[in-house]
Enzyme design. Structure first.
Site: not given
Ligand SMILES: NC(=O)C1=CN([C@@H]2O[C@H](COP(=O)(O)OP(=O)(O)OC[C@H]3O[C@@H](n4cnc5c(N)ncnc54)[C@H](OP(=O)(O)O)[C@@H]3O)[C@@H](O)[C@H]2O)C=CC1
Ligand SMILES: CC(C)=CCC[C@@H](C)[C@H]1CC[C@H]2C3=C(CC[C@]12C)[C@@]1(C)CCC(=O)[C@@H](C)[C@@H]1CC3
Length: 355
Positions: A12-14, A8-9, A193, A171
């Site tokens: 872009s990015g990671i 998922t996601g 977050y 995180s």
């Protein structure tokens, strides 16, 4: 049939860096990109196919913040595949971030400066909004939608004689202090977050309790501080450019400044190559990059001591087991020793209290 991986996601990015690394490692993979925006998904697929022309890459439209979208995507995935070997729960948001500069300067001259730089603890607040389901957006995106996805993909994840992995991009900003059992969506706070990431760490523990016997293993990782759309939303880009030399310097003191998405994806990729039965359910796997630029993965205990350990055991029950429930209201019913969290009278979480 090659291994089936859903990220998922992934556009872009990671997430995208992980897809690149997976395809470089295993050309037979069936890689499915779970993305909310089809244009960005097509661009990512194109980029992956340029470097891996023979790869099997498909797209599934998936907005993890929307209950309807998750249910529809899961149905389509069940239709397309008869197995799911890896489920990377990577999509995440940190909307309207605000840096507390006072805390930053105070932290700089305290003995905890390195800790502050590696976790961002006490430095960031966010302004959350509501989804169309009436949920807090950060909770819905970073946690709840992913939980629903796991539940809905259970038939593909739990297959007799086979094991599968569920891997959360958590995180080191996940903090116990930001998470409140009376407000699991973090409606009343300013650190949604951190709260959502802490809840994902707890949820991963609970998933292991529930699913290990069925061959499903859940892990959490921290990618370190990575320059992506998410972090570029925190400071204006000129400021990031200004402090970049400082960040490279800081790498000498904290290996958590992975900076590049490729490095940040290290722990996600490392987990791909592990036998899931050998993993420590109480560990968070950190992507680290040394001052000399070497990447490695290090397990660190999830911080669960000194306070009540909460185990989220999320289950799906039939609507008639629960009485009234208003849309978007994740309410908590106390039923010793469980707290039951319900959504639309259908999904609920049992949160078991242990001391
Ligand atoms: N960057 C960092 O330093 C750190 C990041 N992380 C975590 O890493 C993960 C990846 O973030 P990162 O790569 O940094 O940031 P990006 O913003 O680059 O990537 C986030 C991805 O999640 C997708 N996404 C966001 N909301 C949704 C949604 N509702 N449905 C589906 N997809 C969605 C985005 O899609 P779109 O392009 O459409 O917005 C994008 O593809 C996140 O979970 C983040 O919390 C953890 C620690 C540190
Ligand atoms: C304005 C100046 C000179 C410095 C500010 C630096 C902070 C903006 C920066 C320091 C540590 C960073 C950090 C994160 C965000 C940006 C910082 C607070 C994260 C919280 C980003 C998201 C994550 O999930 C964490 C792992 C990061 C931890 C470090």
């Amino acid at each position: 049939m090659g291994k089936v991986v859903l990220v998922t996601g992934a556009n872009s990015g990671i997430g995208l860096a992980l897809c690149e690394r997976l395809l470089s490692h295993d050309a037979q993979l069936q890689l499915c990109l779970g993305c909310r925006n089809m244009q960005r998904a097509e661009a990512a697929k194109h980029a992956l196919l340029v470097s891996h022309p023979k790869a099997q890459v498909s797209i599934i439209q998936l907005d993890v913040s929307s209950v309807h979208s998750v249910l529809r995507a899961a149905q389509e995935i069940r239709h397309r595949y008869n197995r799911l070997d890896y489920l990377y729960l990577n999509a995440g948001i940190m909307p309207n971030p605000h840096v507390d500069y006072k805390a930053f300067y105070k932290g700089l001259f305290s003995g905890r400066a390195i800790h502050m730089f590696s976790t961002g603890e006490g430095l960031l607040t966010q302004k959350d909004t509501l989804t169309s389901d009436g949920l807090q957006k950060v909770f819905a995106t970073n946690l709840f939608g992913h939980f629903l996805l796991v539940r809905e993909l259970e038939p593909l994840l739990c297959r007799p004689g086979c094991s599968s992995q569920v891997i959360w991009t958590s995180s080191s900003n996940a903090q116990r202090s930001a998470f409140c059992l009376d407000d699991i969506q973090h409606k009343g706070g300013v650190e949604p977050y951190s709260s959502s990431k802490y809840a994902s760490d707890l949820l991963s523990l609970a998933l292991n309790r529930r699913y290990n016997s069925q061959g499903v293993y859940s892990s959490v990782i921290c990618p370190g501080l990575v320059m992506t759309n998410l972090t570029y939303g925190i400071l204006p880009s000129f400021l990031w450019t200004l402090i970049m030399p400082l960040m490279w310097l800081l790498r000498m003191f904290t290996n958590t400044f992975t900076l590049m998405p490729y490095n940040g994806a290290e722990a996600l990729f490392w987990l791909f190559m592990q036998k899931p039965e050998t993993l420590d359910p109480l560990a968070k796997y950190h992507s680290l990059t040394s001052g000399l630029g070497n990447n490695y993965t290090q397990p660190r205990k999830v911080s669960t001591d000194n306070y009540v350990i909460l185990t989220l055991c999320l289950q799906k029950i039939s609507p008639d087991l629960l009485n009234s429930s208003s849309q978007g209201d994740i309410s908590l019913l106390f039923d010793e020793p469980y707290l039951i969290c319900k959504y639309e009278g259908y999904f609920y979480a049992q949160i078991k209290l242990e001391s």
